[in-house]
Design a protein around this motif. Sequence first.
Motif, PDB file in Angstrom:
ATOM      1  N   PRO A 120       1.600  -1.512  -2.080  1.00 19.83           N
ATOM      2  CA  PRO A 120       2.007  -1.158  -3.443  1.00 19.83           C
ATOM      3  C   PRO A 120       2.595  -2.374  -4.143  1.00 19.83           C
ATOM      4  O   PRO A 120       3.025  -3.336  -3.501  1.00 19.83           O
ATOM      5  CB  PRO A 120       3.081  -0.081  -3.213  1.00 19.83           C
ATOM      6  N   LEU A 121       2.614  -2.334  -5.467  1.00 18.60           N
ATOM      7  CA  LEU A 121       3.136  -3.437  -6.269  1.00 18.60           C
ATOM      8  C   LEU A 121       4.206  -2.907  -7.216  1.00 18.60           C
ATOM      9  O   LEU A 121       4.274  -1.691  -7.472  1.00 18.60           O
ATOM     10  CB  LEU A 121       2.004  -4.093  -7.061  1.00 18.60           C
ATOM     11  N   PRO A 122       5.046  -3.775  -7.756  1.00 15.00           N
ATOM     12  CA  PRO A 122       6.089  -3.317  -8.687  1.00 15.00           C
ATOM     13  C   PRO A 122       5.550  -2.550  -9.886  1.00 15.00           C
ATOM     14  O   PRO A 122       6.272  -1.764 -10.500  1.00 15.00           O
ATOM     15  CB  PRO A 122       6.759  -4.631  -9.123  1.00 15.00           C
ATOM     16  N   PHE A 123       4.253  -2.778 -10.224  1.00 17.67           N
ATOM     17  CA  PHE A 123       3.643  -2.035 -11.334  1.00 17.67           C
ATOM     18  C   PHE A 123       3.714  -0.524 -11.104  1.00 17.67           C
ATOM     19  O   PHE A 123       3.558   0.263 -12.037  1.00 17.67           O
ATOM     20  CB  PHE A 123       2.158  -2.392 -11.500  1.00 17.67           C
ATOM     21  N   ALA A 124       3.906  -0.116  -9.860  1.00 19.33           N
ATOM     22  CA  ALA A 124       3.951   1.313  -9.546  1.00 19.33           C
ATOM     23  C   ALA A 124       4.996   2.041 -10.375  1.00 19.33           C
ATOM     24  O   ALA A 124       4.846   3.225 -10.679  1.00 19.33           O
ATOM     25  CB  ALA A 124       4.234   1.517  -8.055  1.00 19.33           C
ATOM     26  N   SER A 125       6.051   1.334 -10.764  1.00 19.04           N
ATOM     27  CA  SER A 125       7.105   1.970 -11.564  1.00 19.04           C
ATOM     28  C   SER A 125       6.585   2.423 -12.921  1.00 19.04           C
ATOM     29  O   SER A 125       7.163   3.317 -13.545  1.00 19.04           O
ATOM     30  CB  SER A 125       8.282   1.009 -11.761  1.00 19.04           C
ATOM     31  N   PRO A 130      -3.312  -1.571  -9.244  1.00 18.86           N
ATOM     32  CA  PRO A 130      -3.967  -1.096  -8.027  1.00 18.86           C
ATOM     33  C   PRO A 130      -2.960  -0.663  -6.968  1.00 18.86           C
ATOM     34  O   PRO A 130      -1.874  -1.230  -6.848  1.00 18.86           O
ATOM     35  CB  PRO A 130      -4.748  -2.327  -7.554  1.00 18.86           C
ATOM     36  N   MET A 131      -3.349   0.339  -6.185  1.00 23.44           N
ATOM     37  CA  MET A 131      -2.564   0.789  -5.033  1.00 23.44           C
ATOM     38  C   MET A 131      -3.512   0.798  -3.839  1.00 23.44           C
ATOM     39  O   MET A 131      -4.406   1.647  -3.745  1.00 23.44           O
ATOM     40  CB  MET A 131      -1.994   2.180  -5.276  1.00 23.44           C
ATOM     41  N   VAL A 132      -3.365  -0.162  -2.949  1.00 23.07           N
ATOM     42  CA  VAL A 132      -4.272  -0.306  -1.810  1.00 23.07           C
ATOM     43  C   VAL A 132      -3.770   0.544  -0.651  1.00 23.07           C
ATOM     44  O   VAL A 132      -2.582   0.505  -0.307  1.00 23.07           O
ATOM     45  CB  VAL A 132      -4.377  -1.776  -1.376  1.00 23.07           C
ATOM     46  N   LEU A 133      -4.686   1.287  -0.026  1.00 32.76           N
ATOM     47  CA  LEU A 133      -4.307   2.182   1.063  1.00 32.76           C
ATOM     48  C   LEU A 133      -5.333   2.098   2.179  1.00 32.76           C
ATOM     49  O   LEU A 133      -6.535   2.152   1.940  1.00 32.76           O
ATOM     50  CB  LEU A 133      -4.221   3.626   0.554  1.00 32.76           C
ATOM     51  N   LEU A 150      -6.129   3.959  -7.235  1.00 32.64           N
ATOM     52  CA  LEU A 150      -6.174   3.945  -5.776  1.00 32.64           C
ATOM     53  C   LEU A 150      -7.393   3.167  -5.301  1.00 32.64           C
ATOM     54  O   LEU A 150      -8.525   3.443  -5.701  1.00 32.64           O
ATOM     55  CB  LEU A 150      -6.225   5.371  -5.232  1.00 32.64           C
ATOM     56  N   ILE A 151      -7.151   2.178  -4.442  1.00 36.21           N
ATOM     57  CA  ILE A 151      -8.233   1.437  -3.803  1.00 36.21           C
ATOM     58  C   ILE A 151      -8.095   1.676  -2.306  1.00 36.21           C
ATOM     59  O   ILE A 151      -7.210   1.109  -1.655  1.00 36.21           O
ATOM     60  CB  ILE A 151      -8.175  -0.064  -4.140  1.00 36.21           C
ATOM     61  N   LYS A 152      -8.946   2.533  -1.772  1.00 32.79           N
ATOM     62  CA  LYS A 152      -8.897   2.887  -0.359  1.00 32.79           C
ATOM     63  C   LYS A 152      -9.877   1.995   0.389  1.00 32.79           C
ATOM     64  O   LYS A 152     -11.054   1.944   0.068  1.00 32.79           O
ATOM     65  CB  LYS A 152      -9.259   4.361  -0.170  1.00 32.79           C
ATOM     66  N   LYS A 157      -8.170  -5.206   7.867  1.00 27.15           N
ATOM     67  CA  LYS A 157      -8.420  -6.569   7.417  1.00 27.15           C
ATOM     68  C   LYS A 157      -8.690  -6.601   5.918  1.00 27.15           C
ATOM     69  O   LYS A 157      -8.237  -7.520   5.216  1.00 27.15           O
ATOM     70  CB  LYS A 157      -9.608  -7.174   8.170  1.00 27.15           C
ATOM     71  N   ASP A 158      -9.435  -5.614   5.405  1.00 21.26           N
ATOM     72  CA  ASP A 158      -9.671  -5.542   3.964  1.00 21.26           C
ATOM     73  C   ASP A 158      -8.350  -5.453   3.210  1.00 21.26           C
ATOM     74  O   ASP A 158      -8.170  -6.087   2.160  1.00 21.26           O
ATOM     75  CB  ASP A 158     -10.538  -4.330   3.619  1.00 21.26           C
ATOM     76  N   LEU A 159      -7.428  -4.660   3.744  1.00 21.95           N
ATOM     77  CA  LEU A 159      -6.126  -4.525   3.099  1.00 21.95           C
ATOM     78  C   LEU A 159      -5.406  -5.870   3.059  1.00 21.95           C
ATOM     79  O   LEU A 159      -4.808  -6.239   2.041  1.00 21.95           O
ATOM     80  CB  LEU A 159      -5.285  -3.490   3.853  1.00 21.95           C
ATOM     81  N   GLU A 160      -5.498  -6.617   4.156  1.00 24.50           N
ATOM     82  CA  GLU A 160      -4.817  -7.907   4.214  1.00 24.50           C
ATOM     83  C   GLU A 160      -5.465  -8.928   3.277  1.00 24.50           C
ATOM     84  O   GLU A 160      -4.769  -9.762   2.686  1.00 24.50           O
ATOM     85  CB  GLU A 160      -4.782  -8.402   5.652  1.00 24.50           C
ATOM     86  N   VAL A 161      -6.788  -8.866   3.141  1.00 27.13           N
ATOM     87  CA  VAL A 161      -7.467  -9.746   2.184  1.00 27.13           C
ATOM     88  C   VAL A 161      -6.967  -9.457   0.769  1.00 27.13           C
ATOM     89  O   VAL A 161      -6.656 -10.381  -0.005  1.00 27.13           O
ATOM     90  CB  VAL A 161      -8.996  -9.573   2.270  1.00 27.13           C
ATOM     91  N   LEU A 162      -6.857  -8.180   0.431  1.00 27.52           N
ATOM     92  CA  LEU A 162      -6.390  -7.836  -0.911  1.00 27.52           C
ATOM     93  C   LEU A 162      -4.916  -8.171  -1.089  1.00 27.52           C
ATOM     94  O   LEU A 162      -4.480  -8.485  -2.201  1.00 27.52           O
ATOM     95  CB  LEU A 162      -6.629  -6.346  -1.183  1.00 27.52           C
ATOM     96  N   ALA A 163      -4.158  -8.131   0.002  1.00 24.22           N
ATOM     97  CA  ALA A 163      -2.749  -8.512  -0.091  1.00 24.22           C
ATOM     98  C   ALA A 163      -2.607  -9.965  -0.511  1.00 24.22           C
ATOM     99  O   ALA A 163      -1.660 -10.333  -1.225  1.00 24.22           O
ATOM    100  CB  ALA A 163      -2.055  -8.271   1.248  1.00 24.22           C
ATOM    101  N   VAL A 164      -3.554 -10.805  -0.084  1.00 25.86           N
ATOM    102  CA  VAL A 164      -3.529 -12.216  -0.486  1.00 25.86           C
ATOM    103  C   VAL A 164      -3.663 -12.339  -2.004  1.00 25.86           C
ATOM    104  O   VAL A 164      -3.071 -13.222  -2.626  1.00 25.86           O
ATOM    105  CB  VAL A 164      -4.635 -13.006   0.233  1.00 25.86           C
TER     106      VAL A 164
END
Length: 259
Positions: A120-125, A130-133, A150-152, A157-164
């Motif tokens: 999640p990112l601060p934009f959630a407020s 995007p919200m990666v799950l 929501l980006i599922k 590894k996909d989650l970690e790539v998007l975290a970058v």
Amino acid sequence: MKTNVGFIGCGTLGSAIATGLCKAPEYEGTIVISDPVNRTKAEAVRENYPDQVVLVDSHAELLEQATIVFPSIVPDILPEVTAALTFTPRHKIVHVAAGISLAEATPYYGQAGAVLRAVPLPFASRRMGPMVLYGDDAEVEELFGMFGSLIKVPTEKDLEVLAVHTALMVPYYAIVNEVVKWSMKKGMAYENARDYICHMNSALSHLIIQDNVQDLEAFMDDTATPGGTNEQAQKILTESNAYAPWQVAMEEVGKRYGL
């Protein structure tokens, strides 16, 4: 949704997610927050949404009341905090600690019925962005749909790539800053320059998604008019190797995720 959601810790990230959830009209449950060390942000959330937020004195008390649980504490203390808690099969954990894989984190949560990982990112407020799950749970997916897009992803590894990608937020602001500074040097008012470039970039991003663009390089070629200003600017930036440092930056940040 009426499921109670708990936040173990309420720092910048936890308070942002809790605030976004409070703003979601489709959420009808109770938000339970435990932060015995620093209650400032938790009290601010409760003050803004007194009918939805309950503050408890301990993490154990939170687990008694909440079903979906966000351990939103810094990675360094996560093992210590969770070791003192008893998770049961009714608990669904949304693991958000950066740099800790599910393989490493799952044992922290004992007998929890489900453990998913999210970025999640601060934009959630503001219920945007995007919200990666990663992981499968229909109730958690429904919850995440209340925050933004929501980006599922199918693999961790996909989650970690998007975290970058999140490391590019400030560099993006830097590009906007350069454009705005140039505009101001030409006599433009700051607000007009800022608003124009931000709205234009927002529209460009939406266009790529709405048109379901599959080949960005081809899309770029089709968009640039031969002999036009976009072709000219792209030529200058490409010949000066302006894009290469972005790849370098992502590679270096990616190492922090083992990529």
